[in-house]
Scaffold this motif. Structure first.
Motif, PDB file in Angstrom:
ATOM      1  N   GLY A  64      -3.387 -10.229  39.201  1.00  0.00           N
ATOM      2  CA  GLY A  64      -4.054 -10.182  37.913  1.00  0.00           C
ATOM      3  C   GLY A  64      -4.042 -11.570  37.293  1.00  0.00           C
ATOM      4  O   GLY A  64      -2.980 -12.087  36.936  1.00  0.00           O
ATOM      5  N   VAL A 122      -4.673 -13.967  34.290  1.00  0.00           N
ATOM      6  CA  VAL A 122      -4.718 -13.809  32.840  1.00  0.00           C
ATOM      7  C   VAL A 122      -4.924 -15.169  32.172  1.00  0.00           C
ATOM      8  O   VAL A 122      -4.549 -16.207  32.722  1.00  0.00           O
ATOM      9  CB  VAL A 122      -3.423 -13.154  32.299  1.00  0.00           C
ATOM     10  CG1 VAL A 122      -3.263 -11.750  32.852  1.00  0.00           C
ATOM     11  CG2 VAL A 122      -2.196 -13.985  32.655  1.00  0.00           C
ATOM     12  N   VAL A 159      -7.922 -10.286  31.702  1.00  0.00           N
ATOM     13  CA  VAL A 159      -7.177  -9.705  32.813  1.00  0.00           C
ATOM     14  C   VAL A 159      -8.183  -9.489  33.934  1.00  0.00           C
ATOM     15  O   VAL A 159      -9.054  -8.628  33.834  1.00  0.00           O
ATOM     16  CB  VAL A 159      -6.499  -8.373  32.439  1.00  0.00           C
ATOM     17  CG1 VAL A 159      -5.703  -7.843  33.631  1.00  0.00           C
ATOM     18  CG2 VAL A 159      -5.580  -8.536  31.243  1.00  0.00           C
ATOM     19  N   SER A 166      -8.620  -8.823  37.978  1.00  0.00           N
ATOM     20  CA  SER A 166      -8.002  -8.421  39.246  1.00  0.00           C
ATOM     21  C   SER A 166      -8.792  -9.000  40.410  1.00  0.00           C
ATOM     22  O   SER A 166      -9.988  -8.747  40.550  1.00  0.00           O
ATOM     23  CB  SER A 166      -7.969  -6.892  39.354  1.00  0.00           C
ATOM     24  OG  SER A 166      -7.258  -6.328  38.264  1.00  0.00           O
ATOM     25  N   PRO A 190      -3.776  -2.584  36.368  1.00  0.00           N
ATOM     26  CA  PRO A 190      -4.204  -2.743  34.974  1.00  0.00           C
ATOM     27  C   PRO A 190      -5.607  -2.242  34.660  1.00  0.00           C
ATOM     28  O   PRO A 190      -6.041  -2.325  33.509  1.00  0.00           O
ATOM     29  CB  PRO A 190      -4.127  -4.264  34.767  1.00  0.00           C
ATOM     30  CG  PRO A 190      -4.342  -4.837  36.128  1.00  0.00           C
ATOM     31  CD  PRO A 190      -3.676  -3.872  37.073  1.00  0.00           C
TER      32      PRO A 190
END
Length: 256
Positions: free
Chosen positions: A14, A16, A53, A55, A156
């Protein structure tokens, strides 16, 4: 704790960062787009700042951590705006559903707000973490309690990881307060086991549902894409279902 911990890797990370939007958004909303490589989500902080976020496969995530900020921003905008080729079967199915919903007067008529563009990132905010499914078979032992990510980890994509942790904290605090009122020590295993039972009954079904969603959105075959697209469209068009999902997703935070 010497307890079993069930886990598997998604072979993703992930990515960020805190993003500066190109222009302030009039309606502050969260955005998520499901891409072939994984979902990208923007979570609003203010009308001009969002938390990213994203992925991604591990190798691509590590690459994006090393590129210049300009290239990183370009990659985000490309992920948000790129138009992918559309499958004829999926398009036909979606048009048929659209006509059906219009005939049943289930369309909301809401104007769609376009996704924002990103102008820059806050310096030093870029990072990444490995994505896994993880669950501790036991949450408690004498003098020890696991909460949040120490007890469970989820993908997430549904934004529920923090909510599960908030739920753990709330139930634990309530049970510890009950123990104090009843004159029991804080480490009384009767209350700790009750916490473990209540939270595992709640957490485990949600965790497996999120894992199933992840696997569903990994599929690129036309029937799979059509099925999930129809499901999302129906969910959005039927107020009762949409409201129930929103209340479930946000209820834990609201109750705190």
């Amino acid at each position: 704790m010497d307890t079993q911990y069930v886990k598997w890797d998604y072979n993703q990370m992930g990515v960020v960062a805190t993003l500066k939007l190109s222009e302030p958004t009039e309606n502050i909303v969260a955005w998520q787009r499901f891409l072939p490589t994984g979902p990208i989500a923007l979570l609003p902080l203010t009308n001009c700042l969002s938390s990213l976020v994203w992925s991604l496969p591990t190798t691509e995530a590590k690459r994006l951590l090393k590129v210049s900020e300009e290239e990183f921003v370009d990659s985000i905008n490309n992920a948000l705006w790129k138009v992918y080729p559309k499958d004829g079967v999926v398009e036909s199915g979606m048009r048929a559903l659209q006509q059906l919903l219009e005939g049943l007067s289930l369309q909301t008529g809401a104007v769609k707000q376009l996704q924002p563009s990103v102008s820059a990132i806050i310096e030093g905010s870029r990072a990444a973490f490995p994505l896994q499914f993880g669950h501790s078979v036991s949450y408690v032992q004498t003098g020890t309690v696991l909460v949040g990510d120490a007890a469970h980890r989820v993908h997430p994509l549904a934004g529920q990881g923090v909510n599960l942790g908030f739920g753990d904290v709330t139930v634990l605090v309530q049970l510890l307060a009950e123990a104090v009122i009843n004159g029991a020590p804080l480490g009384d295993m009767t209350y700790l086991r009750k916490y473990e039972t209540l939270r595992q009954r709640y957490n485990v079904p949600i965790m497996f549902a999120i894992d199933a969603l992840h696997r569903l959105y990994k599929g690129t075959a036309a029937p799979i894409v059509l099925a999930r697209s129809l499901g999302l469209q129906l969910t959005n068009a039927i107020p009762v279902i949409k409201k129930a999902l929103i209340e479930h997703a946000s209820g834990q935070i609201r109750n705190r």
